[in-house]
Every structure is written in C-alpha cells, then in structure tokens.
Design a protein around this motif. Sequence first.
Motif, PDB file in Angstrom:
ATOM      1  N   ARG A  77       0.861  -1.179   0.000  1.00  0.00           N
ATOM      2  CA  ARG A  77       0.000   0.000   0.000  1.00  0.00           C
ATOM      3  C   ARG A  77       0.894   1.225   0.000  1.00  0.00           C
ATOM      4  NH1 ARG A  77      -5.360   0.822   0.727  1.00  0.00           N
ATOM      5  NH2 ARG A  77      -5.622  -1.399   1.197  1.00  0.00           N
ATOM      6  N   ALA A  78       0.502   2.257  -0.752  1.00  0.00           N
ATOM      7  CA  ALA A  78       1.365   3.422  -0.901  1.00  0.00           C
ATOM      8  C   ALA A  78       0.559   4.710  -0.890  1.00  0.00           C
ATOM      9  CB  ALA A  78       2.158   3.307  -2.199  1.00  0.00           C
ATOM     10  N   TRP A  79       1.221   5.778  -0.425  1.00  0.00           N
ATOM     11  CA  TRP A  79       0.608   7.105  -0.320  1.00  0.00           C
ATOM     12  C   TRP A  79       1.530   8.126  -0.970  1.00  0.00           C
ATOM     13  CZ3 TRP A  79       0.846   3.389   3.331  1.00  0.00           C
ATOM     14  CH2 TRP A  79      -0.346   2.978   3.955  1.00  0.00           C
ATOM     15  N   GLY A  80       0.957   9.166  -1.531  1.00  0.00           N
ATOM     16  CA  GLY A  80       1.747  10.256  -2.073  1.00  0.00           C
ATOM     17  C   GLY A  80       1.785  10.263  -3.587  1.00  0.00           C
ATOM     18  N   PRO A  81       2.312  11.334  -4.187  1.00  0.00           N
ATOM     19  CA  PRO A  81       2.354  11.445  -5.648  1.00  0.00           C
ATOM     20  C   PRO A  81       3.083  10.301  -6.342  1.00  0.00           C
ATOM     21  CG  PRO A  81       2.877  13.548  -4.609  1.00  0.00           C
ATOM     22  CD  PRO A  81       2.836  12.534  -3.513  1.00  0.00           C
ATOM     23  N   GLY A  82       4.068   9.713  -5.665  1.00  0.00           N
ATOM     24  CA  GLY A  82       4.838   8.635  -6.280  1.00  0.00           C
ATOM     25  C   GLY A  82       4.239   7.260  -6.094  1.00  0.00           C
ATOM     26  N   ALA A  83       3.039   7.164  -5.509  1.00  0.00           N
ATOM     27  CA  ALA A  83       2.468   5.855  -5.173  1.00  0.00           C
ATOM     28  C   ALA A  83       2.254   4.938  -6.379  1.00  0.00           C
ATOM     29  CB  ALA A  83       1.160   6.044  -4.401  1.00  0.00           C
ATOM     30  N   PRO A  84       1.620   5.395  -7.472  1.00  0.00           N
ATOM     31  CA  PRO A  84       1.421   4.478  -8.603  1.00  0.00           C
ATOM     32  C   PRO A  84       2.744   3.949  -9.167  1.00  0.00           C
ATOM     33  CG  PRO A  84      -0.017   6.387  -8.812  1.00  0.00           C
ATOM     34  CD  PRO A  84       0.934   6.687  -7.692  1.00  0.00           C
ATOM     35  N   GLU A  85       3.732   4.829  -9.287  1.00  0.00           N
ATOM     36  CA  GLU A  85       5.032   4.408  -9.814  1.00  0.00           C
ATOM     37  C   GLU A  85       5.696   3.406  -8.876  1.00  0.00           C
ATOM     38  OE1 GLU A  85       9.277   6.394 -11.310  1.00  0.00           O
ATOM     39  OE2 GLU A  85       7.740   7.652 -10.365  1.00  0.00           O
ATOM     40  N   LEU A  86       5.598   3.654  -7.580  1.00  0.00           N
ATOM     41  CA  LEU A  86       6.190   2.728  -6.607  1.00  0.00           C
ATOM     42  C   LEU A  86       5.537   1.363  -6.682  1.00  0.00           C
ATOM     43  CD1 LEU A  86       5.799   1.406  -3.531  1.00  0.00           C
ATOM     44  CD2 LEU A  86       8.071   2.082  -4.292  1.00  0.00           C
ATOM     45  N   LEU A  87       4.206   1.330  -6.760  1.00  0.00           N
ATOM     46  CA  LEU A  87       3.522   0.036  -6.807  1.00  0.00           C
ATOM     47  C   LEU A  87       3.892  -0.744  -8.062  1.00  0.00           C
ATOM     48  CD1 LEU A  87      -0.013   0.865  -5.379  1.00  0.00           C
ATOM     49  CD2 LEU A  87       1.942  -0.170  -4.215  1.00  0.00           C
ATOM     50  N   ASP A  88       4.147  -0.043  -9.151  1.00  0.00           N
ATOM     51  CA  ASP A  88       4.617  -0.731 -10.365  1.00  0.00           C
ATOM     52  C   ASP A  88       5.990  -1.360 -10.137  1.00  0.00           C
ATOM     53  OD1 ASP A  88       2.356  -0.126 -11.821  1.00  0.00           O
ATOM     54  OD2 ASP A  88       3.236   1.637 -12.799  1.00  0.00           O
ATOM     55  N   ALA A  89       6.769  -0.774  -9.231  1.00  0.00           N
ATOM     56  CA  ALA A  89       8.134  -1.245  -8.984  1.00  0.00           C
ATOM     57  C   ALA A  89       8.228  -2.294  -7.887  1.00  0.00           C
ATOM     58  CB  ALA A  89       9.026  -0.052  -8.620  1.00  0.00           C
ATOM     59  N   VAL A  90       7.120  -2.615  -7.222  1.00  0.00           N
ATOM     60  CA  VAL A  90       7.166  -3.548  -6.095  1.00  0.00           C
ATOM     61  C   VAL A  90       7.724  -4.928  -6.481  1.00  0.00           C
ATOM     62  CG1 VAL A  90       5.720  -4.877  -4.494  1.00  0.00           C
ATOM     63  CG2 VAL A  90       5.476  -2.405  -4.631  1.00  0.00           C
ATOM     64  N   PRO A  91       7.345  -5.521  -7.609  1.00  0.00           N
ATOM     65  CA  PRO A  91       7.936  -6.825  -7.947  1.00  0.00           C
ATOM     66  C   PRO A  91       9.462  -6.796  -7.999  1.00  0.00           C
ATOM     67  CG  PRO A  91       6.009  -6.434  -9.293  1.00  0.00           C
ATOM     68  CD  PRO A  91       6.281  -5.149  -8.564  1.00  0.00           C
ATOM     69  N   ALA A  92      10.032  -5.755  -8.592  1.00  0.00           N
ATOM     70  CA  ALA A  92      11.495  -5.638  -8.624  1.00  0.00           C
ATOM     71  C   ALA A  92      12.049  -5.416  -7.229  1.00  0.00           C
ATOM     72  CB  ALA A  92      11.907  -4.499  -9.547  1.00  0.00           C
ATOM     73  N   LEU A  93      11.351  -4.618  -6.423  1.00  0.00           N
ATOM     74  CA  LEU A  93      11.778  -4.361  -5.056  1.00  0.00           C
ATOM     75  C   LEU A  93      11.838  -5.652  -4.246  1.00  0.00           C
ATOM     76  CD1 LEU A  93      12.425  -1.858  -3.238  1.00  0.00           C
ATOM     77  CD2 LEU A  93      10.023  -1.904  -2.559  1.00  0.00           C
ATOM     78  N   LEU A  94      10.927  -6.572  -4.528  1.00  0.00           N
ATOM     79  CA  LEU A  94      10.886  -7.859  -3.841  1.00  0.00           C
ATOM     80  C   LEU A  94      11.806  -8.896  -4.474  1.00  0.00           C
ATOM     81  CD1 LEU A  94       7.037  -8.067  -3.256  1.00  0.00           C
ATOM     82  CD2 LEU A  94       8.793  -7.502  -1.559  1.00  0.00           C
ATOM     83  N   GLY A  95      12.495  -8.512  -5.543  1.00  0.00           N
ATOM     84  CA  GLY A  95      13.445  -9.422  -6.178  1.00  0.00           C
ATOM     85  C   GLY A  95      12.825 -10.460  -7.087  1.00  0.00           C
ATOM     86  N   LEU A  96      11.636 -10.187  -7.607  1.00  0.00           N
ATOM     87  CA  LEU A  96      10.971 -11.197  -8.434  1.00  0.00           C
ATOM     88  C   LEU A  96      11.618 -11.380  -9.788  1.00  0.00           C
ATOM     89  CD1 LEU A  96       7.182 -10.785  -7.607  1.00  0.00           C
ATOM     90  CD2 LEU A  96       8.918 -12.231  -6.552  1.00  0.00           C
ATOM     91  N   ASP A  97      12.492 -10.451 -10.186  1.00  0.00           N
ATOM     92  CA  ASP A  97      13.236 -10.663 -11.424  1.00  0.00           C
ATOM     93  C   ASP A  97      14.679 -11.086 -11.158  1.00  0.00           C
ATOM     94  OD1 ASP A  97      13.997  -8.261 -10.386  1.00  0.00           O
ATOM     95  OD2 ASP A  97      13.614  -7.074 -12.197  1.00  0.00           O
ATOM     96  N   ASP A  98      14.979 -11.397  -9.905  1.00  0.00           N
ATOM     97  CA  ASP A  98      16.308 -11.898  -9.553  1.00  0.00           C
ATOM     98  C   ASP A  98      16.413 -13.360  -9.956  1.00  0.00           C
ATOM     99  OD1 ASP A  98      18.836 -12.184  -8.345  1.00  0.00           O
ATOM    100  OD2 ASP A  98      17.916 -12.837  -6.460  1.00  0.00           O
TER     101      ASP A  98
END
Length: 315
Positions: A77-98
């Motif tokens: 869950r995300a708040w702020g102007p960058g929220a949609p962009e951050l949520l798009d990046a969550v899979p990479a943040l979790l290492g799903l493309d590692d």
Amino acid sequence: MTGTTDPRAAGPDGIARHVTSQQRMDVRMSVSPLRRGRGDPTYESTADGAVWRTSRMSSGPVTYRLMQASKTSVQARAWGPGAPELLDAVPALLGLDDDASTFAPEHPILQEAHRQLPHLRLGRTGLVLEALIPAIIEQRVHGISAFGSWRYLVSKFGEKAPGPTPKPMFVFPTPDVWRRIPSWEYHRANVDPARSKTIVRAAQAAGRLEEASTMTSEDAARRLRAIPGVGGWTAAETAQRALGDPDALSVGDYHLAAVVGWSLLGRPIDDAEMVEYLQPLAPHRHRAIRLLYLSGKATKPKFGPRTALVDHTWH
C-alpha cells in the motif's frame, strides 16, 4: 508473478497492490539492505510484520507499506504522488526478477546456506542517487557515525513523508536540496569535506547517474565511478541496492575480506585474495556474501583493532 491494484483504495487510504509469485518471497530479507541503522527516518519495521519505507520516485515522494500475506504473496500500500510508480516497482523491489538459477557454489558452507535460504531474492529500487548518497556518507567511518549523519541530514532536509506513518518519517531530499546543503550543516552532521563534496558532485550529476539503472553492471559501475570520490566499494554498495546486482562485491570493506577468509578458509585474507578466491562464483559474488551473513555462517574471531568513530562535529 501477478499483481493487481485495488482501484477502491484511494485518498487517505492510499492505493494498494497485491503481488503473488509461484516462488516464495520474503519482504524483510529483500528490502532490509535499504535500512540505514535503527533510527533511519526512511525505514521502519513494525510489530505486525510490516515494513514501512519512504522514497522519492521520478513522479514524487511516496510512503509505502509492505506486508507478507503468505509465503507467496505480499500486500503493498502506498501514499503520495509517487504511489502508482512505486507500486509498479514492487515486484522488482521484492526481487521477483532476480535469477539465481546459475548459482552453484562448491564450498559446503555456501551450499548449506543456499539450501537453508533458497528463497533469498535480491531486490532493486532502480533509484541510483538514493542508494549512492548514503553509501558516500558511510565511506571510511564507523557505521554508527554514518547512520547518525544520514538520520540528521534526511530528517532536517527531507520533506515529511506523505500519508500515515508509524513514526515521524521523511523522504530522501531532491538533488537540488543535496546540492544546496550548507557546508556547516554537513559539518554538524559529522560528514567531512571530502564526503560532502562527493555528495554535491553526485547530486549535480543526478540525471546521468539515474541512467545507470538501465545499464549493464559494467557500464553502471563505470558511470558511478566517473564521479570523483566514488570508488569500487561505494559503487558496489550502490549497485547492490539500486540495481540488485548479484555480483557487486564490496571490495575495500573494513571487515569483509577477513569474514570471508575466516568463514570459508579458516584464516584471514586480504581484498586481493578475496577477489581471486570468489571469482569462480561470478556473477553471484554478492549473493554468496548475503547468504553467508543471513545464514549465520559468517564468522570472524573477536580480536584486532576496531574502526575508530570519527567525529567531525563542533564541540
């Protein structure tokens, strides 16, 4: 891997995304390298198991919360102007493309560590300056001192985090703010002139540095090291977090070579010998180090000098 964004979650409740994978995920294991000490104003973990963090996306500041829903799913869950962009990046943040499929260590200690933690996934933020500046702050000083410097600068010059937060949290300052921090404020933050000048140079080159997130590991390292004051250690620490580079080896770390030597060879070694010894593990040398530490198999006798706490503040 799948991900869905909840269109009903808007306004003060933020926006949400549920991420699932056929393979196991571990939120804290993937994002914990982003934490800069216990008092980090951009990071907090709470008793319910959630990880809270702030960041500055290209679209603006964001506060986000990651919660492990099951072994194979995470609620974000995300708040702020960058929220949609951050949520798009969550899979990479979790290492799903590692991709660890080619990691095949021969040393029994690393084999056992890999067996214990097959779900280690190296996350990446894609945010180069946000990883580089704290690495610069950590150059040549004790971690306690560096974490205090980071806390002071971000809390004073970063903006208040959007949305609800479990403690007062702040967002990584903009490049323009980093460029304009007065020299006396860096001094009060216990950051010496050499490091503060490197921070300013990095902030001035922010646009070119962010391009490194789309480069090969080799080209990214060259781009980072083109900044005077950024050496191999700083570039590697940045690549580990911003790029999720599984091979970024922190050569020059005060303890690392000795830990690798004692853990895997039963004796101390220097940086050159460490690089040579770990070369067969390329392109997974950083992965091997993370496994060594996370599995509890990193050892080093408790003797020898400790790094001094360097104080550059006025008294």
